[in-house]
Design a protein around this motif. Structure first.
Motif, mmCIF file in Angstrom:
data_model
loop_
_atom_site.group_PDB
_atom_site.id
_atom_site.type_symbol
_atom_site.label_atom_id
_atom_site.label_comp_id
_atom_site.label_asym_id
_atom_site.label_seq_id
_atom_site.Cartn_x
_atom_site.Cartn_y
_atom_site.Cartn_z
ATOM 1 N N LYS A 161 0.708 -1.079 -0.037
ATOM 2 C CA LYS A 161 0.017 -0.089 -0.017
ATOM 3 C C LYS A 161 0.890 1.332 -0.062
ATOM 4 O O LYS A 161 0.534 2.243 -0.799
ATOM 5 N N PHE A 221 1.020 4.112 -3.064
ATOM 6 C CA PHE A 221 0.654 5.290 -2.867
ATOM 7 C C PHE A 221 1.947 6.252 -3.059
ATOM 8 O O PHE A 221 1.731 7.355 -3.842
ATOM 9 N N VAL A 277 -5.226 7.749 3.240
ATOM 10 C CA VAL A 277 -5.672 6.375 3.111
ATOM 11 C C VAL A 277 -6.599 5.765 4.258
ATOM 12 O O VAL A 277 -7.811 5.636 4.173
ATOM 13 N N GLN A 292 -9.432 8.074 5.052
ATOM 14 C CA GLN A 292 -10.847 7.846 4.163
ATOM 15 C C GLN A 292 -11.496 6.999 4.864
ATOM 16 O O GLN A 292 -12.921 6.955 5.060
ATOM 17 N N HIS A 293 -10.980 5.818 5.302
ATOM 18 C CA HIS A 293 -11.791 4.412 6.091
ATOM 19 C C HIS A 293 -12.374 5.008 7.047
ATOM 20 O O HIS A 293 -13.466 4.947 7.498
#
Length: 147
Positions: A24, A28, A62, A65-66
């Motif tokens: 991840k 990114f 990231v 956002q979750h």
């Protein structure tokens, strides 16, 4: 219908921990054009004194956002997500983020404003490591466009 300003000051319980994975971080870093080996190669990162692959500072958007899903989908808040645009985001970093970190984010509604018929929702997430130490504070503003 405008957002209720009395929602300001509200905090949501932390969601499940976000597991920071090497791939991840690499994805990114590639997406934002960072080629420094510390963001891609654990051997290179360790040679620079890091325990593992180093996440770019803005990587925290990231897990943010979750974490904000529980806010934007909260029926009590009444946010019309179909009309939302991202206005602003900033990061106050306490320490770097690395592959292997398990981050917990606690999201707060800092302000609800309605300038010129649009709603502005100002959010803050306190980011903590698995041991409870502070990692960062992430700020995000969302605007619901006026009809």
């Amino acid at each position: 219908m405008p957002l209720d300003p009395s929602q300001a000051g509200r905090a949501y319980p932390p969601g499940p921990p976000y597991q920071v994975e090497r791939e991840k971080i690499r994805e990114f870093a590639c997406a934002v054009g960072l080629t420094d080996p510390a963001h891609h190669d654990p051997v290179a990162a360790r040679a620079l004194g890091h325990p593992d692959v180093l996440a770019p500072p803005t990587f925290l958007c990231v897990p943010m956002q979750h974490a904000t899903d529980q806010v934007v989908l909260d029926p009590e808040l009444g946010l019309d997500y179909d009309r939302v645009v991202h206005r602003d985001q900033r990061f106050v970093l306490g320490r770097p983020v690395y592959a292997g970190d398990r981050l917990t984010l606690t999201v707060h509604i800092d302000a609800v404003k309605s300038p010129a018929g649009s709603d502005v929702l100002e959010l803050r997430a306190e980011v903590a490591a698995a041991d409870g130490t502070s990692v960062a504070t992430v700020f995000m503003s969302l605007v619901t466009r006026a009809r």
